[in-house]
Design an enzyme around this catalytic site. Structure first.
Site, PDB file in Angstrom:
ATOM      1  N   ASP A 349       0.638  -1.008   0.022  1.00 11.06           N
ATOM      2  CA  ASP A 349       0.066   0.172   0.464  1.00 11.06           C
ATOM      3  C   ASP A 349       0.771   1.819  -0.235  1.00 11.06           C
ATOM      4  O   ASP A 349       1.668   1.602   0.657  1.00 11.06           O
ATOM      5  CB  ASP A 349      -1.158   0.226   1.344  1.00 11.06           C
ATOM      6  N   THR A 350      -0.006   2.167  -0.614  1.00  3.73           N
ATOM      7  CA  THR A 350       1.130   3.617  -0.646  1.00  3.73           C
ATOM      8  C   THR A 350       0.143   4.593  -1.376  1.00  3.73           C
ATOM      9  O   THR A 350      -1.160   4.160  -1.314  1.00  3.73           O
ATOM     10  CB  THR A 350       2.298   3.863  -2.125  1.00  3.73           C
ATOM     11  N   VAL A 351       0.593   5.803  -0.691  1.00  2.00           N
ATOM     12  CA  VAL A 351      -0.609   6.638  -1.743  1.00  2.00           C
ATOM     13  C   VAL A 351       0.438   7.493  -2.771  1.00  2.00           C
ATOM     14  O   VAL A 351       1.171   7.839  -2.276  1.00  2.00           O
ATOM     15  CB  VAL A 351      -1.300   7.528  -0.535  1.00  2.00           C
TER      16      VAL A 351
END
Length: 528
Positions: A349-351
């Site tokens: 997960d990342t933004v």
């Protein structure tokens, strides 16, 4: 033109400014900053801070950031490496003496020093126009007063129950009443609000020195970590020279290693030798070439990439067209390669976010704590969840990415920037851990080779090579899957979508910004 009878969304067009993020609350807050006179850097910091609250599984102030910035829509690309380092006491010999052969993702040793706050404050100091306190105010409000849980956030959260249950503090905050909050439930992070407020008042010193740093160090050392207050105080972002390749007339820029962006550039160099435009964009031949180029580029990544000072080959050699040609020669059109080691790739997960303002300042920005909820270790006094980026290090004296004191680990998060004919054309990014180079290439070839708009290119079904097989999203046509099987690939339908991304295309001639946001996330693009 899109089919208006099919599910989907149109690209967003505007003239004064555009924001695209993975969460509507972040997009809205950043757009408010633009409307109030802030520039692209101001809006990006606000968006990153809000995302650190409302997407706690993907990002946070206990993580790292990278940015690419084109002032005034020109061809100058400024790159910031906001990734943290290992503790100074983290020697290879210490790990060997402890019998540690691998740094696991839930280990305190996976928690490298958080670089994001230093990165935000450096960008604010050098290119921002508003006070940090104003930029952090929306994030503080959401952390203190609460924010509603969105659908994709909860989808990711559900996969982290076991991890969160290991740490008493994380469990209390993120598993209230012993369970993941429901979609639409209000969630609060009051300790994080207080930490953000202190940063807004006193800048980086509030985070890396004094009571907040001391609390984080005490917590980490209590778990067996090697971190010290001196390590926190020494954390520093660096401006670095971006790397680039030209793909069919488009200059594609990435941050250099310790970033993995070079992987995508190698993939593009390999694919440049094939006539992709003559292939069905969702056909087996196009997907086969993309996968095989990826397998070759990841072969380079896993064997050779590290913090650039530790690499034994040069970036220039890996970026050369000759290197791409030698790799391209290994690809067969009719069958998958059988001699490559499996890269052991995984999604995380990342933004990612991008902003273009009225003066065409363009920023491509990414912030992450790596795997979902990072290490799962939460400092109770500060509300800081620590990243687990140190799990990328090798306990192998012969590998360039071996653990060493005060060293940056190989990073998956990678912002992208496209420049054409001397002008910034598009900040873009596709998140998702190891998937990101695949995502960048799939998006760019969709736009360049197939003429898709940014939203259609983000919408397009994706495939990813992992664990010896192609994982295909359900949108990949059955005939294409059959064609991949004929080429001796193993294929399975993925249980979760691949990545998520944003992009803003700048039309200098018409004075129009066109934004897109990935349907695989909760976010949106908005302009005015």
């Amino acid at each position: 033109m899109r089919d208006f009878q099919a599910p989907g969304r149109s690209p967003v067009h505007a003239t004064n400014g555009m924001v695209a993020t993975s969460h509507p609350l972040a997009t809205g807050a950043a757009l408010d900053i633009l409307k109030s006179g802030g520039n692209a850097i101001d809006a990006a910091i606000t968006a990153a801070a809000v995302l650190a609250v409302v997407e706690p599984q993907s990002t946070g102030i206990g993580g790292d950031c990278f940015a690419l910035y084109c002032p005034k829509g020109g061809d100058q690309v400024i790159a910031l490496n906001g990734s943290g380092r290992s503790p100074k006491a983290a020697t290879l010999e210490w790990f060997q003496e402890q019998g540690i052969r691998e740094i696991t993702t839930d280990s305190v040793h996976s928690a490298t020093l958080p670089g994001a706050i230093d990165g935000w404050t450096v960008l604010n100091r050098d290119y921002g126009t508003k006070d940090l306190a104003e930029l952090l105010a929306p994030a503080i409000r959401y952390a203190e007063e609460g924010y509603p849980i969105h659908a994709r956030v909860r989808f990711d959260w559900l996969s982290s129950v076991e991890l969160l249950s290991k740490d008493t503090n994380a469990k209390a905050l993120f598993l209230p009443n012993g369970a993941v909050p429901a979609e639409g439930d209000i969630h609060r992070q009051p300790q994080l609000a207080a930490t953000l407020r202190a940063i807004g008042k006193d800048g980086r010193a509030a985070f890396y020195e004094g009571a907040i740093a001391e609390a984080m160090v005490a917590y980490l050392r209590g778990k067996g970590g090697l971190h010290t207050v001196e390590d926190f105080a020494a954390t520093k972002s660096d401006y670095v020279r971006p790397i680039a390749t030209r793909y069919r007339g488009f200059d594609v820029h990435q941050v250099p290693p310790n970033n993995q962006g070079l992987t995508a550039l190698i993939m593009l160099n390999i694919l440049e030798g094939f006539d992709l435009a003559g292939l069905d964009p969702m056909g087996a031949d196009r997907l086969h070439l993309e996968v095989e180029a990826g397998r070759l580029a990841y072969w380079d990544r896993d064997a050779l990439f590290a913090d650039e000072s530790a690499m034994t080959v040069t970036v220039a050699d890996l970026l050369s067209k000759g290197h791409a040609a030698s790799r391209r020669g290994l690809i067969r059109h009719d069958a998958a390669m059988t001699s490559l080691p499996d890269p052991g790739l995984a999604k995380s997960d990342t933004v990612y976010l991008c902003v273009v303002d009225r003066d065409l300042n363009a920023v491509s920005f990414i912030n992450s704590i790596y795997h979902s909820f990072g290490s799962g270790l939460l400092c109770p006094q500060t509300g800081v969840m620590f990243q687990n980026r140190g799990a990328s290090f090798r306990i192998d004296p012969s590998h360039p990415n071996r653990i060493e004191p005060a060293k940056r680990p190989l990073h998956t998060i990678m912002p992208g920037m496209v420049v054409k004919d001397g002008r910034a054309m598009m900040p873009y990014g596709v998140m998702g851990g190891d998937y990101q180079p695949f995502g960048h290439v799939h998006l760019l070839t969709g736009i360049v080779d197939y003429g898709l708009d940014v939203q259609a290119a983000l919408d397009a079904p994706r495939a990813f090579y992992t664990d010896g097989a192609i994982e295909a999203e359900r949108g990949i046509p059955g005939a294409s899957i059959a064609g991949l099987l004929e080429k001796q690939h193993q294929v399975r339908i993925t249980a979760s979508p691949h990545g998520g991304g944003q992009a803003i295309r700048i039309d200098h001639d018409r004075g129009v910004l066109t934004g897109g946001s990935d349907p695989r996330k909760d976010g949106c693009a908005l302009g005015y």
